[in-house]
Design a protein around this motif. Structure first.
Motif, PDB file in Angstrom:
ATOM      1  N   ARG A 137       0.865  -1.192  -0.132  1.00  0.00           N
ATOM      2  CA  ARG A 137       0.097  -0.091   0.022  1.00  0.00           C
ATOM      3  C   ARG A 137       0.937   1.316   0.241  1.00  0.00           C
ATOM      4  O   ARG A 137       1.718   1.372   0.754  1.00  0.00           O
ATOM      5  N   ALA A 138       0.749   2.003  -0.972  1.00  0.00           N
ATOM      6  CA  ALA A 138       1.482   3.387  -0.980  1.00  0.00           C
ATOM      7  C   ALA A 138       0.863   4.401  -0.188  1.00  0.00           C
ATOM      8  O   ALA A 138      -0.381   4.556  -0.322  1.00  0.00           O
ATOM      9  N   ASN A 139       1.749   5.250   0.115  1.00  0.00           N
ATOM     10  CA  ASN A 139       1.428   6.568   0.753  1.00  0.00           C
ATOM     11  C   ASN A 139       2.380   7.521   0.388  1.00  0.00           C
ATOM     12  O   ASN A 139       3.444   7.211  -0.066  1.00  0.00           O
ATOM     13  N   THR A 140       2.487   8.809   1.020  1.00  0.00           N
ATOM     14  CA  THR A 140       3.509   9.705   0.838  1.00  0.00           C
ATOM     15  C   THR A 140       4.688   9.328   1.252  1.00  0.00           C
ATOM     16  O   THR A 140       5.839   9.677   0.763  1.00  0.00           O
ATOM     17  N   TYR A 141       4.614   8.547   2.390  1.00  0.00           N
ATOM     18  CA  TYR A 141       5.899   8.198   3.149  1.00  0.00           C
ATOM     19  C   TYR A 141       6.457   6.988   2.344  1.00  0.00           C
ATOM     20  O   TYR A 141       7.858   6.860   2.222  1.00  0.00           O
ATOM     21  N   THR A 142       5.873   5.959   1.747  1.00  0.00           N
ATOM     22  CA  THR A 142       6.348   5.054   1.178  1.00  0.00           C
ATOM     23  C   THR A 142       7.094   5.612  -0.120  1.00  0.00           C
ATOM     24  O   THR A 142       8.136   5.427  -0.694  1.00  0.00           O
ATOM     25  N   HIS A 143       6.431   6.614  -0.891  1.00  0.00           N
ATOM     26  CA  HIS A 143       6.926   7.193  -1.989  1.00  0.00           C
ATOM     27  C   HIS A 143       8.292   7.958  -1.772  1.00  0.00           C
ATOM     28  O   HIS A 143       9.368   7.830  -2.347  1.00  0.00           O
ATOM     29  N   ALA A 144       8.203   8.690  -0.476  1.00  0.00           N
ATOM     30  CA  ALA A 144       9.485   9.538  -0.451  1.00  0.00           C
ATOM     31  C   ALA A 144      10.581   8.318   0.164  1.00  0.00           C
ATOM     32  O   ALA A 144      11.741   8.646  -0.197  1.00  0.00           O
ATOM     33  N   HIS A 145      10.205   7.245   0.723  1.00  0.00           N
ATOM     34  CA  HIS A 145      11.225   6.440   0.991  1.00  0.00           C
ATOM     35  C   HIS A 145      11.774   5.805  -0.275  1.00  0.00           C
ATOM     36  O   HIS A 145      13.214   5.685  -0.375  1.00  0.00           O
ATOM     37  N   GLN A 146      11.107   5.521  -1.278  1.00  0.00           N
ATOM     38  CA  GLN A 146      11.620   5.261  -2.475  1.00  0.00           C
ATOM     39  C   GLN A 146      12.551   6.294  -3.212  1.00  0.00           C
ATOM     40  O   GLN A 146      13.901   6.044  -3.842  1.00  0.00           O
ATOM     41  N   VAL A 147      12.212   7.523  -3.251  1.00  0.00           N
ATOM     42  CA  VAL A 147      12.823   8.601  -3.778  1.00  0.00           C
ATOM     43  C   VAL A 147      13.971   8.747  -2.879  1.00  0.00           C
ATOM     44  O   VAL A 147      15.298   8.840  -3.592  1.00  0.00           O
ATOM     45  N   ASP A 148      14.057   9.025  -1.424  1.00  0.00           N
ATOM     46  CA  ASP A 148      14.983   9.454  -0.846  1.00  0.00           C
ATOM     47  C   ASP A 148      16.260   8.433  -0.877  1.00  0.00           C
ATOM     48  O   ASP A 148      17.520   8.712  -0.812  1.00  0.00           O
ATOM     49  N   GLU A 149      15.822   6.846  -0.812  1.00  0.00           N
ATOM     50  CA  GLU A 149      16.958   5.812  -0.760  1.00  0.00           C
ATOM     51  C   GLU A 149      17.149   5.211  -2.124  1.00  0.00           C
ATOM     52  O   GLU A 149      17.866   4.293  -2.448  1.00  0.00           O
ATOM     53  N   LYS A 150      16.433   6.134  -3.276  1.00  0.00           N
ATOM     54  CA  LYS A 150      16.869   5.489  -4.821  1.00  0.00           C
ATOM     55  C   LYS A 150      16.261   4.047  -4.769  1.00  0.00           C
ATOM     56  O   LYS A 150      17.346   3.170  -5.332  1.00  0.00           O
ATOM     57  N   LEU A 151      15.359   3.738  -4.210  1.00  0.00           N
ATOM     58  CA  LEU A 151      15.006   2.543  -4.411  1.00  0.00           C
ATOM     59  C   LEU A 151      13.853   2.121  -5.595  1.00  0.00           C
ATOM     60  O   LEU A 151      13.017   2.977  -5.677  1.00  0.00           O
ATOM     61  N   SER A 152      14.133   1.188  -6.135  1.00  0.00           N
ATOM     62  CA  SER A 152      12.914   0.669  -7.257  1.00  0.00           C
ATOM     63  C   SER A 152      12.084  -0.256  -6.275  1.00  0.00           C
ATOM     64  O   SER A 152      12.314  -0.658  -5.353  1.00  0.00           O
ATOM     65  N   GLY A 153      10.884  -0.342  -6.744  1.00  0.00           N
ATOM     66  CA  GLY A 153       9.819  -0.931  -6.158  1.00  0.00           C
ATOM     67  C   GLY A 153       8.726  -1.484  -7.215  1.00  0.00           C
ATOM     68  O   GLY A 153       8.489  -0.946  -8.163  1.00  0.00           O
ATOM     69  N   VAL A 154       8.054  -2.667  -6.980  1.00  0.00           N
ATOM     70  CA  VAL A 154       6.908  -3.007  -7.480  1.00  0.00           C
ATOM     71  C   VAL A 154       5.656  -3.112  -6.567  1.00  0.00           C
ATOM     72  O   VAL A 154       5.692  -3.634  -5.508  1.00  0.00           O
ATOM     73  N   ALA A 155       4.757  -2.465  -7.315  1.00  0.00           N
ATOM     74  CA  ALA A 155       3.411  -2.361  -6.696  1.00  0.00           C
ATOM     75  C   ALA A 155       2.520  -3.495  -6.719  1.00  0.00           C
ATOM     76  O   ALA A 155       2.531  -4.163  -7.958  1.00  0.00           O
ATOM     77  N   CYS A 156       2.221  -4.258  -5.594  1.00  0.00           N
ATOM     78  CA  CYS A 156       1.525  -5.939  -5.875  1.00  0.00           C
ATOM     79  C   CYS A 156       0.946  -5.711  -4.469  1.00  0.00           C
ATOM     80  O   CYS A 156       1.069  -5.454  -3.568  1.00  0.00           O
ATOM     81  N   PRO A 157      -0.266  -6.869  -4.565  1.00  0.00           N
ATOM     82  CA  PRO A 157      -0.829  -7.242  -3.532  1.00  0.00           C
ATOM     83  C   PRO A 157       0.019  -8.293  -2.661  1.00  0.00           C
ATOM     84  O   PRO A 157       0.841  -8.727  -3.009  1.00  0.00           O
ATOM     85  N   VAL A 158      -0.212  -8.261  -1.360  1.00  0.00           N
ATOM     86  CA  VAL A 158       0.604  -9.190  -0.433  1.00  0.00           C
ATOM     87  C   VAL A 158       0.937 -10.329  -0.807  1.00  0.00           C
ATOM     88  O   VAL A 158       2.019 -11.001  -0.840  1.00  0.00           O
ATOM     89  N   ASP A 159      -0.193 -11.098  -1.497  1.00  0.00           N
ATOM     90  CA  ASP A 159      -0.110 -12.439  -1.818  1.00  0.00           C
ATOM     91  C   ASP A 159       0.694 -12.843  -3.114  1.00  0.00           C
ATOM     92  O   ASP A 159       1.291 -13.978  -3.380  1.00  0.00           O
ATOM     93  N   SER A 160       1.210 -11.701  -3.919  1.00  0.00           N
ATOM     94  CA  SER A 160       1.885 -11.682  -4.942  1.00  0.00           C
ATOM     95  C   SER A 160       3.543 -11.453  -4.672  1.00  0.00           C
ATOM     96  O   SER A 160       4.249 -11.616  -5.595  1.00  0.00           O
ATOM     97  N   VAL A 161       3.791 -11.256  -3.243  1.00  0.00           N
ATOM     98  CA  VAL A 161       5.133 -10.977  -3.066  1.00  0.00           C
ATOM     99  C   VAL A 161       5.929 -12.236  -3.067  1.00  0.00           C
ATOM    100  O   VAL A 161       5.260 -13.367  -2.500  1.00  0.00           O
ATOM    101  N   PRO A 162       6.987 -12.470  -3.736  1.00  0.00           N
ATOM    102  CA  PRO A 162       7.857 -13.695  -3.555  1.00  0.00           C
ATOM    103  C   PRO A 162       8.101 -13.979  -2.432  1.00  0.00           C
ATOM    104  O   PRO A 162       8.204 -13.344  -1.415  1.00  0.00           O
ATOM    105  N   ASP A 163       8.432 -15.202  -2.093  1.00  0.00           N
ATOM    106  CA  ASP A 163       8.960 -15.870  -0.777  1.00  0.00           C
ATOM    107  C   ASP A 163      10.237 -15.341  -0.576  1.00  0.00           C
ATOM    108  O   ASP A 163      10.947 -14.691  -1.295  1.00  0.00           O
ATOM    109  N   GLY A 164      10.772 -15.566   0.957  1.00  0.00           N
ATOM    110  CA  GLY A 164      11.977 -14.942   1.166  1.00  0.00           C
ATOM    111  C   GLY A 164      12.064 -13.697   1.785  1.00  0.00           C
ATOM    112  O   GLY A 164      12.790 -12.791   1.494  1.00  0.00           O
ATOM    113  N   TRP A 165      10.752 -13.511   2.447  1.00  0.00           N
ATOM    114  CA  TRP A 165      10.734 -11.933   2.876  1.00  0.00           C
ATOM    115  C   TRP A 165      11.717 -11.836   4.202  1.00  0.00           C
ATOM    116  O   TRP A 165      11.843 -12.663   5.059  1.00  0.00           O
ATOM    117  N   VAL A 166      12.393 -10.563   4.041  1.00  0.00           N
ATOM    118  CA  VAL A 166      13.422 -10.220   4.989  1.00  0.00           C
ATOM    119  C   VAL A 166      12.855  -9.273   6.183  1.00  0.00           C
ATOM    120  O   VAL A 166      13.153  -9.421   7.254  1.00  0.00           O
TER     121      VAL A 166
END
Length: 276
Positions: free
Chosen positions: A123-152
């Protein structure tokens, strides 16, 4: 403390210790870190950031040791681009927590980091957006069930008051014993695998390197650095750290993060090593 710089293994927190998300690493820190490493000192980072974000933030700084990443869930060697250790969440318990908290707090941002720290935005909001921008992170938007295994880890992101309320709410709920909640910033609350943190990363790193933990120096600024600071041979808090963190440290810098606290301390080590 010893005088030979090679005897030191320095583990440095990143956000609000080595750098700020907006301003990056102060140039004085970069200069002194390079000098410290050139003179034989061993320096690395211990961060909640995934490897992709650490690499982007460090730029031309070449770490002389593997990094503690994702708050200890990943040990990553940038020289070989390899994950040395990968601790994972219990997925079903983490999913239950995500769904419950998302329903209770409709504005909360939610991220899952999996694999080698790849980000999936539930779920995106202004804080997740800032997180991606500030830390230069690429991200995939998806429902929780679609996240691959191996969660850290899971990151909840919102304003400080909402994060405080989420933390209080999580204490009243039971999602299982395999994971735990960790406040890593006033705007982030994370779910981590039980028994995993920067301190466990520090211990495991020493085992991998065949080093004594008494030879480690830790520099930090926040509550999630406390256990690591207590485990280390010597601990340093930066001047902008909360009072509880300063009280737990062997030493407090004069400078704040933005003034070059890390450079201040490393230069002190250099001076000690070159003064006869």
């Amino acid at each position: 403390m010893k005088r030979n710089l090679h005897d030191y293994l320095v583990f440095c927190d990143m956000d609000n210790t080595l750098l700020t998300a907006k301003e990056g690493i102060p140039e004085c820190n970069r200069t002194v870190i390079r000098l410290f490493i050139q003179m034989g000192g061993r320096f690395t980072v211990a961060s909640g950031r995934p490897p992709e974000s650490i690499r982007a933030a460090l730029g031309d700084i070449r770490l002389s040791l593997p990094a503690i990443s994702c708050n200890g869930a990943l040990l990553y060697d940038f020289s070989s681009n390899r994950v040395l250790r990968h601790a994972t969440l219990e997925r079903s318990q983490a999913t239950a927590a995500i769904l419950d908290i998302m329903q209770k707090f409709p504005q909360i941002g939610v991220e899952v980091m999996a694999g080698a720290g790849e980000m999936y935005v539930i779920r995106a909001n202004t804080y997740t957006h800032a997180h991606q921008v500030d830390e230069k992170l690429s991200g995939v938007a998806c429902p929780v069930d679609s996240v691959p295994d191996g969660w850290v880890k899971v990151v909840f992101a919102a304003d400080p008051e909402t994060i405080r309320k989420v933390g209080q709410y999580a204490k009243t709920r039971y999602y299982g014993r395999e994971n735990y909640f960790l406040a890593t910033n006033s705007i982030y609350l994370e779910i981590m695998p039980s028994g995993i943190g920067k301190a466990s990363g520090l211990r495991d790193m020493c085992t991998l390197l065949g080093e004594q933990i008494q030879n480690t120096l830790v520099i930090g600024d926040y509550y999630n650095d406390l256990e690591m600071m207590q485990q280390a041979g010597y601990s340093v808090a930066v001047a902008n750290a909360p009072a509880e963190v300063k009280a737990a440290a062997n030493e407090v810098t004069t400078c704040t993060c933005t003034e070059g606290a890390v450079g201040e301390f490393l230069y002190k080590l250099i001076e000690q090593a070159t003064t006869y």
